[in-house]
Design a protein around this motif. Structure first.
Motif, short mmCIF file in Angstrom:
data_model
loop_
_atom_site.label_atom_id
_atom_site.label_comp_id
_atom_site.label_asym_id
_atom_site.label_seq_id
_atom_site.Cartn_x
_atom_site.Cartn_y
_atom_site.Cartn_z
N SER A 21 0.77 -1.20 0.13
CA SER A 21 -0.03 0.12 0.04
C SER A 21 0.78 1.20 -0.07
CB SER A 21 -0.92 0.07 1.11
OG SER A 21 -0.45 -0.05 2.35
N TYR A 22 1.90 1.21 -1.09
CA TYR A 22 2.78 2.18 -0.94
C TYR A 22 2.57 3.51 -2.00
CZ TYR A 22 8.12 3.08 -0.72
OH TYR A 22 9.39 3.70 -0.37
N SER A 23 1.96 4.43 -1.59
CA SER A 23 1.57 5.36 -2.23
C SER A 23 2.84 6.35 -2.90
CB SER A 23 0.60 6.39 -1.56
OG SER A 23 -0.29 5.83 -1.00
N ILE A 24 2.62 6.42 -4.30
CA ILE A 24 3.70 7.05 -4.73
C ILE A 24 3.65 8.56 -4.92
CG2 ILE A 24 4.47 7.65 -7.13
CD1 ILE A 24 3.26 5.01 -8.29
N ASP B 228 12.82 4.43 -6.65
CA ASP B 228 11.87 4.47 -7.93
C ASP B 228 10.65 3.46 -7.71
OD1 ASP B 228 13.33 6.36 -9.28
OD2 ASP B 228 14.59 4.74 -10.15
N PHE B 229 9.58 3.67 -8.41
CA PHE B 229 8.61 2.95 -8.56
C PHE B 229 7.98 2.43 -9.90
CE2 PHE B 229 7.54 5.71 -5.08
CZ PHE B 229 7.03 5.16 -3.82
N ALA B 230 7.47 1.19 -10.03
CA ALA B 230 6.77 0.70 -11.18
C ALA B 230 5.35 0.85 -10.71
CB ALA B 230 7.06 -0.72 -11.17
N GLY B 231 4.62 0.92 -11.78
CA GLY B 231 3.29 1.16 -11.80
C GLY B 231 2.44 2.55 -12.08
N PRO B 232 1.46 2.94 -11.46
CA PRO B 232 0.93 2.22 -10.53
C PRO B 232 0.01 1.31 -10.55
CG PRO B 232 -0.21 4.20 -11.01
CD PRO B 232 0.82 4.43 -11.75
N TYR B 233 -0.41 0.35 -9.68
CA TYR B 233 -1.18 -0.94 -10.07
C TYR B 233 -2.35 -0.67 -8.98
CZ TYR B 233 0.12 -2.33 -5.16
OH TYR B 233 0.48 -2.36 -3.86
N PHE B 234 -2.79 0.10 -8.61
CA PHE B 234 -4.05 0.48 -7.91
C PHE B 234 -4.28 1.83 -7.41
CE2 PHE B 234 -6.99 0.02 -4.18
CZ PHE B 234 -8.22 -1.01 -4.62
N LEU B 235 -5.43 2.21 -7.70
CA LEU B 235 -5.96 3.80 -7.17
C LEU B 235 -6.74 3.50 -5.81
CD1 LEU B 235 -6.03 6.67 -7.37
CD2 LEU B 235 -7.80 6.26 -9.32
N ALA B 236 -6.52 3.88 -4.75
CA ALA B 236 -7.19 3.99 -3.71
C ALA B 236 -7.44 5.59 -3.47
CB ALA B 236 -6.58 3.30 -2.49
N HIS B 237 -8.52 5.78 -2.57
CA HIS B 237 -9.20 6.98 -2.08
C HIS B 237 -9.14 6.83 -0.61
CE1 HIS B 237 -9.79 8.33 -6.32
NE2 HIS B 237 -10.53 7.19 -6.40
N GLN B 238 -8.93 8.15 0.13
CA GLN B 238 -9.15 8.26 1.63
C GLN B 238 -10.53 8.14 1.81
OE1 GLN B 238 -7.71 11.54 3.63
NE2 GLN B 238 -8.91 11.22 5.31
N ASP B 239 -11.16 7.37 2.58
CA ASP B 239 -12.68 7.28 2.77
C ASP B 239 -13.00 7.17 4.29
OD1 ASP B 239 -15.32 6.94 2.31
OD2 ASP B 239 -15.20 5.02 1.21
N LEU B 240 -14.14 6.76 4.71
CA LEU B 240 -14.59 6.67 6.03
C LEU B 240 -15.24 5.25 6.26
CD1 LEU B 240 -16.44 10.22 6.50
CD2 LEU B 240 -14.11 9.39 7.07
N LEU B 241 -15.13 4.63 7.09
CA LEU B 241 -15.75 3.45 7.63
C LEU B 241 -16.70 3.72 8.69
CD1 LEU B 241 -15.79 0.25 6.63
CD2 LEU B 241 -14.46 -0.01 8.62
N VAL B 242 -18.04 3.35 8.61
CA VAL B 242 -18.98 3.64 9.41
C VAL B 242 -19.72 2.29 9.72
CG1 VAL B 242 -19.19 6.13 8.81
CG2 VAL B 242 -20.74 4.30 7.92
N ASN C 245 -2.23 6.69 -5.32
CA ASN C 245 -1.69 5.64 -6.27
C ASN C 245 -0.62 4.82 -5.65
OD1 ASN C 245 -2.97 6.26 -9.08
ND2 ASN C 245 -2.21 8.41 -8.39
N TYR C 246 -0.85 3.32 -5.56
CA TYR C 246 -0.16 2.54 -4.99
C TYR C 246 0.99 2.05 -6.33
CZ TYR C 246 -3.35 1.96 -1.09
OH TYR C 246 -4.21 2.07 -0.02
N GLY C 247 2.20 2.07 -5.73
CA GLY C 247 3.17 1.70 -6.78
C GLY C 247 4.10 0.69 -5.94
N ILE C 248 4.98 0.07 -6.75
CA ILE C 248 5.69 -1.23 -6.53
C ILE C 248 7.21 -0.30 -6.26
CG2 ILE C 248 7.02 -3.21 -7.03
CD1 ILE C 248 4.39 -4.28 -8.23
N GLY C 249 7.68 -0.32 -5.03
CA GLY C 249 8.91 0.35 -4.78
C GLY C 249 10.11 -0.36 -5.11
N LEU C 250 11.24 0.11 -5.67
CA LEU C 250 12.49 -0.46 -5.92
C LEU C 250 13.62 0.36 -5.65
CD1 LEU C 250 12.89 -0.73 -9.85
CD2 LEU C 250 10.64 -0.22 -8.96
N LYS C 251 14.82 -0.44 -6.04
CA LYS C 251 15.74 0.46 -5.84
C LYS C 251 16.09 1.64 -6.94
CE LYS C 251 19.45 -1.32 -3.91
NZ LYS C 251 20.47 -2.02 -3.56
N LYS C 252 16.71 2.87 -6.43
CA LYS C 252 16.54 3.96 -7.46
C LYS C 252 17.63 3.51 -8.43
CE LYS C 252 16.18 9.03 -7.24
NZ LYS C 252 14.77 8.82 -7.85
N GLY C 253 17.12 3.99 -9.95
CA GLY C 253 18.07 3.76 -10.82
C GLY C 253 17.97 2.32 -11.44
#
Length: 276
Positions: free
Chosen positions: A104-107, A116-130, A222-230
């Protein structure tokens, strides 16, 4: 929940991890079937990355990581899962403790200074749980007369408090499980964080039917896949794997399996922007 595939794959990975070191350094460079790959995930986020009581791993991020690893030449049994708390993700990547992180690594521009990142592979939004029977909260402003729960240091809670509902009674606790208990017991009225995380909790067997998402879009994550820079070669390979996962239906299948019980209305797979 339809988690049998992810659970089975993760169980195989666990057996391997018990007999292998989790250093993830030089041993995971190849993909000839004899090497291992160390991947960072969350261990405490239902629906995304969770280490279950039986020691296996399940969640959408686990499914994505397993698919990507397969495309890179690693079977599920070759994966060593390494816990990657939010504050440690950049260090784990930079130090070579993991090959990449799916957690759940937001770019963000700030994070891209370090990794660096690959992706994004998922778009989340801040929301509320009730609570499922609570119809009094339909917009962020409704929180002005309510008790809002989130974890200590949460940017989501501050976003609500500073920009959307300044009169909300914010209660900061140590973990989301405490918020869920408070929500169920009516000690608080809402919990806020990414909707993917909220859906994961709501989809847990013991919580099904008790809570609902408000369906708000208070931010874009936007969740991305984090990897080593370069490491542009790995970035390109992961992007290709993510594209294939979406096109062959595996991406939507994983979303439905992990978030479906919460009646989560996910966004379509986002367009890959990193490295392009």
């Amino acid at each position: 929940m339809k988690l049998h595939k992810a659970t089975a794959a993760a169980a195989a990975a666990l057996v391997l991890s018990l007999t292998a070191t989790a250093c993830g350094g030089d041993s995971d460079e190849g993909g000839d079937g004899g090497d291992k790959i160390t991947i960072g995930i969350k261990f405490d986020q239902p629906g995304l990355g969770l280490k279950t009581p039986d020691g296996s791993f399940a969640g959408f991020d686990v499914d994505v990581a397993t698919y990507v690893a397969k495309e890179l030449g690693y079977d599920a049994k070759d994966i060593v899962w390494k816990e990657s708390p939010s504050a440690e993700r950049e260090n784990l990547i930079s130090n070579g403790d993991v090959k990449f992180v799916v957690a759940s690594y937001s770019i963000t521009d700030e994070r891209k200074q370090k990794v660096d990142f690959a992706g994004p592979y998922f778009l989340a939004h801040q929301d509320l749980l009730v609570r499922a029977d609570d119809n009094s909260i339909t917009k962020a402003e409704d929180l002005n007369s309510k008790k809002l729960c989130s974890v200590t240091g949460s940017t989501s809670a501050q976003n609500v408090k500073e920009k959307l509902a300044p009169k909300a009674d914010l209660q900061a606790v140590g973990g989301y499980s405490e918020c869920l208990t408070g929500l169920e017991n009516k000690a608080v009225d809402a919990l806020t964080t990414d909707n993917s995380i909220l859906a994961g909790y709501a989809a847990q067997k013991e919580h099904q039917g008790k809570f609902k998402l408000a369906g708000l879009k208070l931010s874009d994550e936007n969740y991305g896949i984090g990897l080593k820079k370069g490491d542009t070669e790995l970035q390109s390979k992961i992007n290709a794997a993510l594209t294939k996962m979406e096109s062959d239906g595996s991406w939507q299948k994983a979303v439905t399996a992990n978030f479906g019980p919460a009646n989560y209305k996910n966004e379509p797979a986002p367009k890959i922007t990193e490295g392009s």
